[in-house]
Design a protein around this motif. Structure first.
Motif, PDB file in Angstrom:
ATOM      1  N   TRP A 168      -6.793  -2.059  -7.216  1.00 49.27           N
ATOM      2  CA  TRP A 168      -6.739  -3.259  -6.326  1.00 49.27           C
ATOM      3  C   TRP A 168      -8.212  -4.140  -7.010  1.00 49.27           C
ATOM      4  N   GLN A 194      -3.256   0.828   7.524  1.00 46.89           N
ATOM      5  CA  GLN A 194      -3.580  -0.643   7.315  1.00 46.89           C
ATOM      6  C   GLN A 194      -4.861  -0.675   6.332  1.00 46.89           C
ATOM      7  N   PHE A 195      -4.872  -1.606   5.372  1.00 50.38           N
ATOM      8  CA  PHE A 195      -6.086  -1.704   4.515  1.00 50.38           C
ATOM      9  C   PHE A 195      -6.713  -3.059   4.625  1.00 50.38           C
ATOM     10  N   LEU A 246      -0.558   4.033  -2.362  1.00 49.07           N
ATOM     11  CA  LEU A 246      -0.583   2.789  -1.458  1.00 49.07           C
ATOM     12  C   LEU A 246       0.651   2.551  -0.565  1.00 49.07           C
ATOM     13  N   ASP A 247       2.025   2.787  -1.330  1.00 49.42           N
ATOM     14  CA  ASP A 247       3.055   2.051  -0.636  1.00 49.42           C
ATOM     15  C   ASP A 247       3.227   3.017   0.287  1.00 49.42           C
ATOM     16  N   ARG A 248       3.156   4.530   0.006  1.00 50.92           N
ATOM     17  CA  ARG A 248       3.293   5.602   0.920  1.00 50.92           C
ATOM     18  C   ARG A 248       2.522   5.326   2.270  1.00 50.92           C
ATOM     19  N   LEU A 249       1.344   5.255   1.999  1.00 48.09           N
ATOM     20  CA  LEU A 249       0.632   4.824   3.062  1.00 48.09           C
ATOM     21  C   LEU A 249       0.778   3.809   4.207  1.00 48.09           C
ATOM     22  N   ALA A 250       1.118   2.783   3.474  1.00 48.02           N
ATOM     23  CA  ALA A 250       1.692   1.685   4.053  1.00 48.02           C
ATOM     24  C   ALA A 250       2.676   1.972   5.063  1.00 48.02           C
ATOM     25  N   ALA A 251       3.694   2.609   4.411  1.00 49.66           N
ATOM     26  CA  ALA A 251       4.959   3.184   5.092  1.00 49.66           C
ATOM     27  C   ALA A 251       4.606   4.029   6.567  1.00 49.66           C
ATOM     28  N   GLN A 252       3.535   4.461   6.184  1.00 50.19           N
ATOM     29  CA  GLN A 252       3.130   5.529   7.475  1.00 50.19           C
ATOM     30  C   GLN A 252       2.159   4.879   8.471  1.00 50.19           C
ATOM     31  N   GLY A 253       2.246   3.288   8.238  1.00 50.99           N
ATOM     32  CA  GLY A 253       1.330   2.633   9.209  1.00 50.99           C
ATOM     33  C   GLY A 253      -0.095   2.597   8.836  1.00 50.99           C
TER      34      GLY A 253
END
Length: 348
Positions: A174, A204-205, A195-202
């Motif tokens: 990034w 936040q970045f 990053l996609d899997r973390l975002a899907a888990q809720g």
């Protein structure tokens, strides 16, 4: 508080000179409550909670290591000598830099870095020099990309030279804002899939910027660590980032910086009441045991050098006895250390 309190034995074989592939396959030591567990970075979606905020440093490492030549007249003609330069930070008249060998340089000399770039030595003081380059703006960036190499940490550079692979390996996925001469290395473990899997888990970045300087590798030279003076680095916490962190804290959600650079920046921007204000400027915050954290609820970070300010920081977060047990476990279990090594998730 003595420097020797932060020493430990590290087998040289545990110093990583290349990262693992894929990035997220690196090992992850998770220390929380009284437990220590061994995972992979790719396990993070199952370890973090929905609503956790990961604070990411979006600085971009520049190819700040340059090899050039200097031409000097002699009675026999013109002699050409090699010079190695590492850029430190921009200044009003050019760039502050380190050079080797420095003692042979003179003010007014020109160093040529191939056909694409050259620089005049404007000043020499305090073991550093000021260089004024013949290119600026986009032209300078393009020339630097052509002739520069990634500024690998001294403990890697002593074992091998940087190469083209480091241009990818020593940069976060990034990275957005040019200016660092060292990478925020805990962030090197993330790839797009993670990053996609973390975002899907809720999860936040939140993005902040701290341009990591070469001073991050400077040794502590005082025995009483409380008298150590930190180097200054430029950083920014934007209004949106500050608002997102404040909202998380108000809602009881955890704020977890990825890397000591992100941690030092948000703690610099924090007020005594634990709220973050937008911040833009330099910080020389030094965090060692006894520091009261205002914002940080945890930290993802690599394993640090003995007697380093970063080891003092993680000791402040977890407690000295606890961090000794963490590092003993990491050494015993063969974790890979330093910039290209494995990671830890520390939850005090």
């Amino acid at each position: 508080m003595k420097l020797s309190d932060f020493d430990f034995d590290l087998p040289p074989a545990l110093i990583a000179t290349r990262p693992v592939r894929p990035r997220s396959s690196a090992r992850l030591l998770v220390a929380q409550a009284s437990a220590i567990a061994d995972h992979r970075v790719s396990d993070l979606p199952g370890i973090l909670r929905a609503g956790d905020v990961l604070v990411l440093n979006d600085t971009q490492v520049i190819p700040a290591r340059l090899t050039g030549t200097r031409a000097r007249p002699t009675p026999q003609g013109e002699a050409v000598a090699g010079i190695e330069v590492t850029l430190l930070e921009p200044a009003a008249q050019g760039w502050r830099a380190l050079a080797r060998p420095l003692r042979k340089l003179r003010v007014g000399e020109v160093i040529r870095f191939g056909d694409a770039l050259s620089a005049e030595v404007v000043e020499i003081a305090g073991g550093e020099l000021l260089l004024r380059f013949d290119a600026h703006g986009d032209a300078f960036d393009a020339a630097l990309a052509q002739v520069g190499a990634m500024p690998l940490p001294p403990y890697i550079a002593a074992l091998r030279a940087p190469d083209d692979q480091d241009r990818d390996d020593y940069q976060t996925v990034w990275a957005a804002r040019r200016g660092a001469v060292a990478a925020p290395t805990a962030s090197l473990h993330f790839d797009a899939d993670l990053l996609d899997r973390l975002a899907a888990q809720g999860v936040q970045f939140v993005h902040v910027t701290l341009h990591v300087g070469a001073g991050t590798f400077l040794p502590v030279k005082v025995d009483d660590v409380t008298t150590h003076r930190m180097h200054a680095e430029w950083g920014e916490v934007g209004a949106d980032a500050a608002a997102a962190i404040n909202r998380a804290k108000a809602e009881g959600r955890r704020v977890i910086p990825v890397g000591t650079t992100a941690l030092r920046l948000i703690e610099s921007a924090a007020r005594p009441d634990g709220r973050i204000a937008p911040f833009r400027g330099t910080t020389d915050i030094f965090i060692y045991p006894g520091y009261r954290f205002r914002v940080t609820d945890g930290l993802m970070t690599n394993f640090h050098l003995p007697k380093s300010t970063l080891l003092m920081l993680v000791s402040a977060l977890m407690g000295q006895d606890r961090i000794r047990r963490v590092y003993d476990h990491a050494v015993t279990q063969g974790y890979r250390f330093f910039s290209y090594g494995d990671a830890s998730l520390l939850i005090p």
